[in-house]
Design a protein around this motif. Structure first.
Motif, PDB file in Angstrom:
ATOM      1  N   ALA A 108       0.820  -1.209   0.000  1.00  0.00           N
ATOM      2  CA  ALA A 108       0.000   0.000   0.000  1.00  0.00           C
ATOM      3  C   ALA A 108       0.859   1.267   0.000  1.00  0.00           C
ATOM      4  N   CYS A 109       2.124   1.142   0.391  1.00  0.00           N
ATOM      5  CA  CYS A 109       3.029   2.293   0.356  1.00  0.00           C
ATOM      6  C   CYS A 109       3.410   2.681  -1.072  1.00  0.00           C
ATOM      7  N   THR A 110       3.188   1.784  -2.031  1.00  0.00           N
ATOM      8  CA  THR A 110       3.500   2.076  -3.424  1.00  0.00           C
ATOM      9  C   THR A 110       2.286   2.726  -4.086  1.00  0.00           C
ATOM     10  N   SER A 111       2.360   2.917  -5.395  1.00  0.00           N
ATOM     11  CA  SER A 111       1.271   3.583  -6.109  1.00  0.00           C
ATOM     12  C   SER A 111       0.433   2.629  -6.952  1.00  0.00           C
ATOM     13  N   SER A 131       8.737   3.713  -4.121  1.00  0.00           N
ATOM     14  CA  SER A 131       8.715   3.034  -5.411  1.00  0.00           C
ATOM     15  C   SER A 131       8.650   1.523  -5.204  1.00  0.00           C
ATOM     16  N   VAL A 132       8.150   0.800  -6.203  1.00  0.00           N
ATOM     17  CA  VAL A 132       8.050  -0.658  -6.073  1.00  0.00           C
ATOM     18  C   VAL A 132       9.423  -1.314  -5.946  1.00  0.00           C
ATOM     19  N   ILE A 133      10.455  -0.648  -6.407  1.00  0.00           N
ATOM     20  CA  ILE A 133      11.837  -1.095  -6.192  1.00  0.00           C
ATOM     21  C   ILE A 133      12.640   0.119  -5.749  1.00  0.00           C
ATOM     22  N   ASP A 134      13.243   0.028  -4.570  1.00  0.00           N
ATOM     23  CA  ASP A 134      14.034   1.145  -4.057  1.00  0.00           C
ATOM     24  C   ASP A 134      15.169   0.597  -3.197  1.00  0.00           C
ATOM     25  N   ASN A 204      13.731   5.749  -6.095  1.00  0.00           N
ATOM     26  CA  ASN A 204      14.160   6.931  -5.356  1.00  0.00           C
ATOM     27  C   ASN A 204      12.945   7.668  -4.808  1.00  0.00           C
ATOM     28  N   ILE A 205      13.205   8.585  -3.881  1.00  0.00           N
ATOM     29  CA  ILE A 205      12.147   9.477  -3.390  1.00  0.00           C
ATOM     30  C   ILE A 205      12.565  10.933  -3.582  1.00  0.00           C
TER      31      ILE A 205
END
Length: 333
Positions: A108-111, A131-134, A204-205
């Motif tokens: 749920a933290c992803t989009s 992101s789904v991969i970070d 990345n954020i």
């Protein structure tokens, strides 16, 4: 999130709550159970290409399913490994439940969208903070987990869990900063957005994809949020209008129903593809965040029968030009 992140976070939580003599066993059960909900990707149909979209992140990811999903994990893992690791079934279930419980909240933290409260609602929750991969999120958890198991020290696993809470909090702060810039850009353009969202870009954020909706269009911009703010103005695209874009389409046909299924999956962010007049794109995702070069779409056929499904198509924008554009934004110091 990717399977590695799901597994190591599940292992960290179960290990952090285990007894010292059970550290390795707890970590193993948490690792496997933390990845288990994604087995829903196996629910597919050759005749219905959208079936997997409906079931991925659905019942297996519901918070209400945690007791049942973790019970199934323990039921399988206990006779295979639990007895040998000197665990009781109750302990196996506990460690499985701890690992399993991390999965849906992390997703749920992803989009992408996760049905956290199915079957009460089919709403997909997407907090848009990671992101789904970070690697910046995953690698510290992985390193701390490895040392926790090598040193037989549960506190290192607890630090990993703290990091797993801290990083999304940083992402939330970054998301809110990016959204504030997006609202300001819309105001400068004399637009009044119906809705506006900022979504993290790959791994990345720092760089965010900001999408806002007006009466007729979607607008997208890339925003780099660091000590200073930089924006990269993007494109606009007309919102999907079936009567205008596909006047020949029977809305009661299977293709018409599939479009509504795709709309629910994409939270309504749909437009006709600028590159293919028979395709509908999900505008939420693209390699270059200020473009509408979608990662997936559905393709219609004017000659399809009333019972034929749309075609689901994935796109991989791996061109050197796209990578360079994204890299220039990410490392634009």
């Amino acid at each position: 999130m990717d399977p590695l992140t799901q597994g190591v976070l599940g292992a960290s939580l179960s290990l952090s709550a285990s007894k010292k003599q059970h550290l390795l066993a707890a970590g193993f059960f948490g690792l496997v159970s933390g990845m288990a909900p994604d087995l829903d990707v196996l629910i597919r149909s050759e005749s219905d290409p959208l079936l997997f979209l409906e079931f991925h992140r659905q019942f297996t990811h519901s918070l209400f399913f945690i007791p049942f999903g973790s019970f199934l994990c323990a039921l399988i893992l206990y006779p295979l490994f639990g007895k040998k690791l000197q665990l009781s079934f109750q302990q196996s279930w506990l460690y499985s439940a701890l690992g399993y419980s991390t999965h849906a909240l992390l997703d749920a933290c992803t989009s992408y969208g996760t049905q956290l409260f199915w079957p009460l609602t089919t709403e997909r929750y997407a907090w848009n903070v990671v992101s789904v991969i970070d690697p910046a999120f995953t690698l510290p958890i992985l390193i701390l987990l490895v040392f926790a198991m090598l040193k037989r020290n549960a506190w290192l696993a607890r630090i990993a869990v703290i990091w797993a809470l801290t990083y999304p909090t940083l992402g939330m702060i970054q998301r809110d900063r990016a959204e504030a810039v997006g609202w300001q850009l819309a105001k400068e353009r004399q637009h009044i957005p119906i809705q506006l969202e900022a979504k993290p870009t790959f791994a990345n954020i720092l760089v965010w994809k900001v999408i806002y909706e007006t009466e007729e269009e979607y607008h997208v911009d890339a925003i780099r949020v660091a000590s200073s703010i930089k924006n990269y103005p993007g494109e606009a695209i007309a919102k999907l209008n079936l009567s205008r874009d596909f006047p020949w389409l029977d809305l009661n046909s299977q293709q018409g129903k599939d479009i509504e299924r795709f709309r629910q999956f994409s939270n309504g962010f749909l437009a006709r593809s600028p590159d293919d007049e028979l395709s509908i794109i999900d505008i939420r995702y693209s390699m270059v965040p200020n473009q509408f070069n979608a990662l997936w779409s559905v393709k219609l056929s004017p000659t399809a029968s009333a019972y034929e499904h749309v075609e689901y198509v994935t796109h991989r924008d791996n061109s050197s030009e796209s990578r360079q554009l994204f890299s220039d934004m990410l490392f634009d110091f």
